[in-house]
Scaffold this active site. Sequence first.
Site, mmCIF file in Angstrom:
data_model
loop_
_atom_site.group_PDB
_atom_site.id
_atom_site.type_symbol
_atom_site.label_atom_id
_atom_site.label_comp_id
_atom_site.label_asym_id
_atom_site.label_seq_id
_atom_site.Cartn_x
_atom_site.Cartn_y
_atom_site.Cartn_z
ATOM 1 N N PRO A 89 0.819 -1.223 0.000
ATOM 2 C CA PRO A 89 0.000 0.000 0.000
ATOM 3 C C PRO A 89 0.850 1.268 0.000
ATOM 4 C CG PRO A 89 -0.254 -1.234 2.067
ATOM 5 C CD PRO A 89 0.565 -2.072 1.160
ATOM 6 N N GLU A 117 2.951 -8.200 8.561
ATOM 7 C CA GLU A 117 3.139 -6.745 8.672
ATOM 8 C C GLU A 117 4.022 -6.178 7.562
ATOM 9 O OE1 GLU A 117 1.570 -4.607 10.924
ATOM 10 O OE2 GLU A 117 0.426 -6.457 11.134
ATOM 11 N N ARG A 155 -4.342 -7.945 -20.669
ATOM 12 C CA ARG A 155 -5.370 -7.678 -21.684
ATOM 13 C C ARG A 155 -4.943 -6.612 -22.682
ATOM 14 N NH1 ARG A 155 -8.432 -3.441 -20.732
ATOM 15 N NH2 ARG A 155 -10.369 -4.190 -21.659
ATOM 16 N N ASP A 170 -11.342 1.464 -24.196
ATOM 17 C CA ASP A 170 -11.594 1.282 -22.767
ATOM 18 C C ASP A 170 -11.851 2.590 -22.056
ATOM 19 O OD1 ASP A 170 -11.065 -1.377 -22.816
ATOM 20 O OD2 ASP A 170 -9.017 -1.212 -22.075
HETATM 21 N N1 ADE Z 1 -0.921 -5.243 -0.028
HETATM 22 C C1 ADE Z 1 -1.798 -4.903 0.932
HETATM 23 N N2 ADE Z 1 -2.554 -3.871 0.558
HETATM 24 C C2 ADE Z 1 -2.144 -3.524 -0.709
HETATM 25 C C3 ADE Z 1 -2.532 -2.532 -1.644
HETATM 26 N N3 ADE Z 1 -3.497 -1.657 -1.387
HETATM 27 N N4 ADE Z 1 -1.886 -2.485 -2.826
HETATM 28 C C4 ADE Z 1 -0.887 -3.344 -3.086
HETATM 29 N N5 ADE Z 1 -0.484 -4.305 -2.258
HETATM 30 C C5 ADE Z 1 -1.099 -4.402 -1.073
#
Ligand code: ADE
Length: 251
Positions: A89, A117, A155, A170
């Site tokens: 994230p 984690e 794709r 798209d």
């Molecule tokens: N792993 C956990 N959450 C994630 C996300 N939002 N994007 C990419 N990998 C992740």
Amino acid sequence: MMDFTVLTLFPELIDAFFEHGMISRGIEKKLITGSSINIRDFSTDRHKTVDDRPYGGGSGMVMKPEPLQAAVLYAKKKMPESKVVLMTPQGTRFSQAKAWELSCANEGLIFICGRYEGIDERITSCLVDEEISIGDYVMTGGELASMVIIDSIARLIPGVLGSCESPKSDSFSDDRLEYAQYTRPEEFEGLPVPEVLLSGNHEKIRQWRKRSSLQRTFLKRPDLFRKNKLNLEEKKILMQWSQELEVFVKE
Ligand code: ADE
């Protein structure tokens, strides 16, 4: 041929993905290759440990560097030109533009999917070329994120979609949402298909679709107009729509 290799503690999730739909067809047609590598196979102790407690304390576990390093090096040996991508994230936000960029730039991609984690920072600094996030939310692991990314890249590779389908129209390809689509029956729940689509007049249909695409973008994602400004034809179409709406306001 583009290769996708996914390093994970849940290879079955990834294998199922490669075995279905357009992705499996792309593999059959030898346009792409896809495989998983189980990080646990690279753990050397008796218990096949892949995680450990964080230095400095705190909750949760961290993925150990040694099995991850061995798995990455194994994948790189097979595909030395592949880029190593960490799913996190904290990465840069994935987009259609990024999908296009990755679809042409590489021999392949090696995805590292973290669990717990996160992974030991030294793997990120020594072995990872790029960190990618699929959005501002946290999942229990990177597997779903890697599949989202592989699906949207694959794709775009010529031939993966059926010959009549083109990713060029798209949503997002030009910062506009795709136009409304209809199929048979001609009337459903009292709602008819717009007449122009039955007319066979290709120029009229093109104009209708352009207008539909603009209206949808205006109503659902007006922020896209700030990214990619309106051109002359688009301005004319929206002006005409606003004049049509004015009639209702005045009535
Ligand atoms: N792993 C956990 N959450 C994630 C996300 N939002 N994007 C990419 N990998 C992740």
